[in-house]
Design a protein around this motif. Structure first.
Motif, PDB file in Angstrom:
ATOM      1  N   LEU A 260       0.822  -1.201   0.000  1.00 26.17           N
ATOM      2  CA  LEU A 260       0.000   0.000   0.000  1.00 26.17           C
ATOM      3  C   LEU A 260       0.861   1.258   0.000  1.00 26.17           C
ATOM      4  O   LEU A 260       0.449   2.301  -0.526  1.00 26.17           O
ATOM      5  CB  LEU A 260      -0.935   0.004   1.213  1.00 26.17           C
ATOM      6  CG  LEU A 260      -2.016  -1.084   1.229  1.00 26.17           C
ATOM      7  CD1 LEU A 260      -2.864  -0.972   2.479  1.00 26.17           C
ATOM      8  CD2 LEU A 260      -2.885  -1.014  -0.015  1.00 26.17           C
ATOM      9  N   SER A 261       2.043   1.166   0.560  1.00 27.09           N
ATOM     10  CA  SER A 261       2.966   2.306   0.593  1.00 27.09           C
ATOM     11  C   SER A 261       3.754   2.444  -0.705  1.00 27.09           C
ATOM     12  O   SER A 261       4.413   3.471  -0.928  1.00 27.09           O
ATOM     13  CB  SER A 261       3.945   2.158   1.766  1.00 27.09           C
ATOM     14  OG  SER A 261       3.257   2.055   2.997  1.00 27.09           O
ATOM     15  N   ASN A 262       3.711   1.410  -1.534  1.00 27.70           N
ATOM     16  CA  ASN A 262       4.435   1.407  -2.811  1.00 27.70           C
ATOM     17  C   ASN A 262       3.492   0.932  -3.914  1.00 27.70           C
ATOM     18  O   ASN A 262       3.600  -0.199  -4.415  1.00 27.70           O
ATOM     19  CB  ASN A 262       5.660   0.492  -2.724  1.00 27.70           C
ATOM     20  CG  ASN A 262       6.694   0.978  -1.722  1.00 27.70           C
ATOM     21  OD1 ASN A 262       7.572   1.755  -2.071  1.00 27.70           O
ATOM     22  ND2 ASN A 262       6.590   0.520  -0.490  1.00 27.70           N
ATOM     23  N   PRO A 263       2.546   1.785  -4.309  1.00 22.82           N
ATOM     24  CA  PRO A 263       1.484   1.363  -5.234  1.00 22.82           C
ATOM     25  C   PRO A 263       1.988   0.889  -6.590  1.00 22.82           C
ATOM     26  O   PRO A 263       1.325   0.080  -7.240  1.00 22.82           O
ATOM     27  CB  PRO A 263       0.600   2.610  -5.359  1.00 22.82           C
ATOM     28  CG  PRO A 263       1.440   3.749  -4.873  1.00 22.82           C
ATOM     29  CD  PRO A 263       2.358   3.185  -3.855  1.00 22.82           C
ATOM     30  N   ASP A 264       3.144   1.356  -7.044  1.00 24.39           N
ATOM     31  CA  ASP A 264       3.672   0.891  -8.326  1.00 24.39           C
ATOM     32  C   ASP A 264       4.010  -0.597  -8.266  1.00 24.39           C
ATOM     33  O   ASP A 264       3.768  -1.339  -9.236  1.00 24.39           O
ATOM     34  CB  ASP A 264       4.912   1.692  -8.720  1.00 24.39           C
ATOM     35  CG  ASP A 264       4.579   3.129  -9.108  1.00 24.39           C
ATOM     36  OD1 ASP A 264       3.381   3.411  -9.333  1.00 24.39           O
ATOM     37  OD2 ASP A 264       5.509   3.953  -9.164  1.00 24.39           O
ATOM     38  N   TYR A 265       4.576  -1.033  -7.145  1.00 28.17           N
ATOM     39  CA  TYR A 265       4.886  -2.454  -6.997  1.00 28.17           C
ATOM     40  C   TYR A 265       3.602  -3.279  -6.864  1.00 28.17           C
ATOM     41  O   TYR A 265       3.524  -4.406  -7.360  1.00 28.17           O
ATOM     42  CB  TYR A 265       5.784  -2.687  -5.785  1.00 28.17           C
ATOM     43  CG  TYR A 265       7.190  -2.142  -5.945  1.00 28.17           C
ATOM     44  CD1 TYR A 265       7.899  -2.329  -7.132  1.00 28.17           C
ATOM     45  CD2 TYR A 265       7.807  -1.437  -4.907  1.00 28.17           C
ATOM     46  CE1 TYR A 265       9.191  -1.832  -7.279  1.00 28.17           C
ATOM     47  CE2 TYR A 265       9.093  -0.929  -5.051  1.00 28.17           C
ATOM     48  CZ  TYR A 265       9.774  -1.135  -6.239  1.00 28.17           C
ATOM     49  OH  TYR A 265      11.055  -0.642  -6.380  1.00 28.17           O
ATOM     50  N   ARG A 375      -9.227  -8.991  -4.876  1.00 29.70           N
ATOM     51  CA  ARG A 375     -10.595  -8.627  -4.536  1.00 29.70           C
ATOM     52  C   ARG A 375     -10.714  -7.139  -4.223  1.00 29.70           C
ATOM     53  O   ARG A 375     -11.726  -6.509  -4.510  1.00 29.70           O
ATOM     54  CB  ARG A 375     -11.077  -9.456  -3.333  1.00 29.70           C
ATOM     55  CG  ARG A 375     -12.500  -9.128  -2.893  1.00 29.70           C
ATOM     56  CD  ARG A 375     -13.493  -9.431  -4.010  1.00 29.70           C
ATOM     57  NE  ARG A 375     -14.824  -8.902  -3.746  1.00 29.70           N
ATOM     58  CZ  ARG A 375     -15.231  -7.675  -4.062  1.00 29.70           C
ATOM     59  NH1 ARG A 375     -14.398  -6.818  -4.663  1.00 29.70           N
ATOM     60  NH2 ARG A 375     -16.459  -7.280  -3.794  1.00 29.70           N
ATOM     61  N   PHE A 376      -9.651  -6.557  -3.630  1.00 23.83           N
ATOM     62  CA  PHE A 376      -9.684  -5.152  -3.236  1.00 23.83           C
ATOM     63  C   PHE A 376      -8.477  -4.411  -3.818  1.00 23.83           C
ATOM     64  O   PHE A 376      -7.582  -3.977  -3.087  1.00 23.83           O
ATOM     65  CB  PHE A 376      -9.703  -5.017  -1.714  1.00 23.83           C
ATOM     66  CG  PHE A 376     -10.833  -5.744  -1.038  1.00 23.83           C
ATOM     67  CD1 PHE A 376     -12.140  -5.310  -1.179  1.00 23.83           C
ATOM     68  CD2 PHE A 376     -10.590  -6.868  -0.268  1.00 23.83           C
ATOM     69  CE1 PHE A 376     -13.196  -5.975  -0.564  1.00 23.83           C
ATOM     70  CE2 PHE A 376     -11.629  -7.548   0.360  1.00 23.83           C
ATOM     71  CZ  PHE A 376     -12.944  -7.103   0.201  1.00 23.83           C
ATOM     72  N   PRO A 377      -8.425  -4.279  -5.136  1.00 25.56           N
ATOM     73  CA  PRO A 377      -7.244  -3.660  -5.766  1.00 25.56           C
ATOM     74  C   PRO A 377      -7.088  -2.176  -5.458  1.00 25.56           C
ATOM     75  O   PRO A 377      -6.005  -1.613  -5.666  1.00 25.56           O
ATOM     76  CB  PRO A 377      -7.500  -3.883  -7.267  1.00 25.56           C
ATOM     77  CG  PRO A 377      -8.989  -3.992  -7.384  1.00 25.56           C
ATOM     78  CD  PRO A 377      -9.430  -4.677  -6.132  1.00 25.56           C
ATOM     79  N   HIS A 378      -8.146  -1.535  -4.959  1.00 28.94           N
ATOM     80  CA  HIS A 378      -8.076  -0.107  -4.657  1.00 28.94           C
ATOM     81  C   HIS A 378      -7.942   0.160  -3.154  1.00 28.94           C
ATOM     82  O   HIS A 378      -8.152   1.288  -2.706  1.00 28.94           O
ATOM     83  CB  HIS A 378      -9.322   0.601  -5.202  1.00 28.94           C
ATOM     84  CG  HIS A 378      -9.524   0.400  -6.666  1.00 28.94           C
ATOM     85  ND1 HIS A 378      -8.628   0.851  -7.613  1.00 28.94           N
ATOM     86  CD2 HIS A 378     -10.510  -0.244  -7.361  1.00 28.94           C
ATOM     87  CE1 HIS A 378      -9.043   0.513  -8.814  1.00 28.94           C
ATOM     88  NE2 HIS A 378     -10.185  -0.144  -8.691  1.00 28.94           N
TER      89      HIS A 378
END
Length: 407
Positions: A260-265, A375-378
């Motif tokens: 969550l802290s590194n959304p690109d990864y 299930r919760f990509p956002h």
């Protein structure tokens, strides 16, 4: 032979584990610290030095044989780490005794046994995600409490054959074992309660045996040809519950937080550009579930680097810093980067005492993370990192809570 007049005093609450470890490392890869309870020890933070300590014959994990202060009664009941060094199991055994006890546990964690658990672990992950799906989108959910914690708990309970009525009490005791800040009375009471619960588990499985690890170990105890006592059985269960649960909780917890802290990864993992295995191995390197591993003891005098460790001196392993050693990982050692080539680590220990449950922990994370994020990509953090807090104590490395918005 202690050399520093002002050693770093370890914070028993572990409120800033990585910051404290950096202060220790600044003094060198092997340096003196003061443990909770006032016991002086050597902290080993350098990767090469820790590898030598963990793989060689110069140290032991048996305080009864190799820690004179413990053997002579100088370490009292008020020592906050007493339950980490006093319980008889393969965790605190040395040499042939360690090999003997490990041989009873290892069959439960073979690749075949671990792989056989995959459908059940996947089912547990799916069940937990379905439960999360019912949460209101506008309200934060503590994902540690409602996903990272219950998944390993259910897995270890099924592995050991824990009946439902013991699940809640055992969970409470495990939390207490990792909380080094408990008072002497609280720690003793918590330990005694946990041992009592494990004895109750043994009695239950003796009457109602199943296809579980506890039932198998009871069979060994009852076999006169096997050198395995009822006392060692309870110690083995104690080790398995504590080592097999909290550590995997923190692995899943830290994985969620770092993604969550590194959304690109996270995006790369979700679309297949980055493997979940690469993510998990980098989490284990960067934020291992065990920050400090107590304790080992010098079997004889020996020198390591420019430090001389005397026979009987206690030694504290620090995989959390060895895993960030710039000598191994270069200038990027302090960055979370699942794409790095070298993701080797000592999160599961090293040498003879390497954790036999490592394949199971990896499998749990490998099934849990994609199930959750697909299930919760956002999903996103609901509070700032500074508000998350840490689990009590300086051994386990996880968050006190991990509130997120799922949608």
């Amino acid at each position: 032979m202690y050399t520093h007049e002002d050693p770093v005093v370890i914070d028993p609450e572990g409120s800033d584990i990585q910051g404290e470890i950096r202060r220790i490392r600044e003094r060198g890869p092997v340096t003196e610290v003061v443990l909770p309870g006032g016991v002086r020890a050597w902290s080993v933070t350098g990767a090469a030095e820790l590898e030598r300590i963990l793989s060689g014959s110069e140290v032991s994990k048996d305080p009864h044989q190799h820690w004179p202060a413990f053997r002579n009664g100088e370490i009292g009941q008020d020592f906050p780490l007493l339950n980490w060094v006093n319980t008889r199991s393969m965790f605190t055994a040395y040499g042939s005794e360690h090999r003997r006890l490990r041989n009873f546990v290892a069959p439960a964690f073979t690749n075949r046994r671990t792989s056989a658990l995959e459908p059940r672990i996947r089912g547990i992950a799916n069940d937990l995600v379905r439960g999360l799906d019912a949460a209101p989108a506008s309200e934060p959910v503590n994902i540690r409490e409602h996903f990272a914690y219950p998944l390993p708990l259910r897995v270890i309970n099924e592995l050991l054959g824990v009946p439902e009525h013991l699940v809640g009490p055992l969970r409470k005791c495990v939390d207490g074992i990792f909380d080094i800040g408990l008072s002497e009375a609280e720690a003793v009471a918590n330990y005694e309660e946990m041992i009592g619960l494990l004895q109750t588990l043994v009695a239950y499985r003796r009457e109602s045996p199943g296809e579980d690890m506890t039932s198998t170990l009871i069979f060994h105890v009852d076999d006169p040809a096997k050198d395995f006592s009822a006392h060692e059985l309870v110690g083995t269960l104690y080790l398995t519950v504590n080592a097999g649960h909290e550590t995997t909780v923190d692995l899943i917890d830290q994985s969620i937080y770092l993604l969550l802290s590194n959304p690109d990864y996270l995006a790369a993992a979700l679309d297949g550009r980055l493997s979940w295995t690469d993510v998990i191995e980098e989490v284990l390197r960067f934020e291992p579930s065990i920050a400090h591993a107590p304790l080992r003891y010098a079997v004889r005098d020996f020198s390591i680097g420019d430090v001389t460790i005397a026979e009987g001196d206690p030694i504290l392993s620090c995989p959390a810093d060895a895993n960030r050693d710039p000598e191994i990982y270069g200038e990027s050692a302090v960055r979370f980067d699942p794409t790095r080539t070298n993701k080797g680590h000592m999160a599961f220990g090293y040498g003879a005492h390497r954790c036999p449950g490592a394949p199971l922990a990896r499998l749990e994370a490998l099934l849990a993370l994609p199930t959750l994020f697909q299930r919760f990509p956002h999903m996103r953090l609901a509070v700032s990192p500074e508000e998350l807090g840490t689990v009590p104590g300086f051994i386990a490395n996880g968050h006190d809570r991990l509130p997120v918005f799922l949608k």
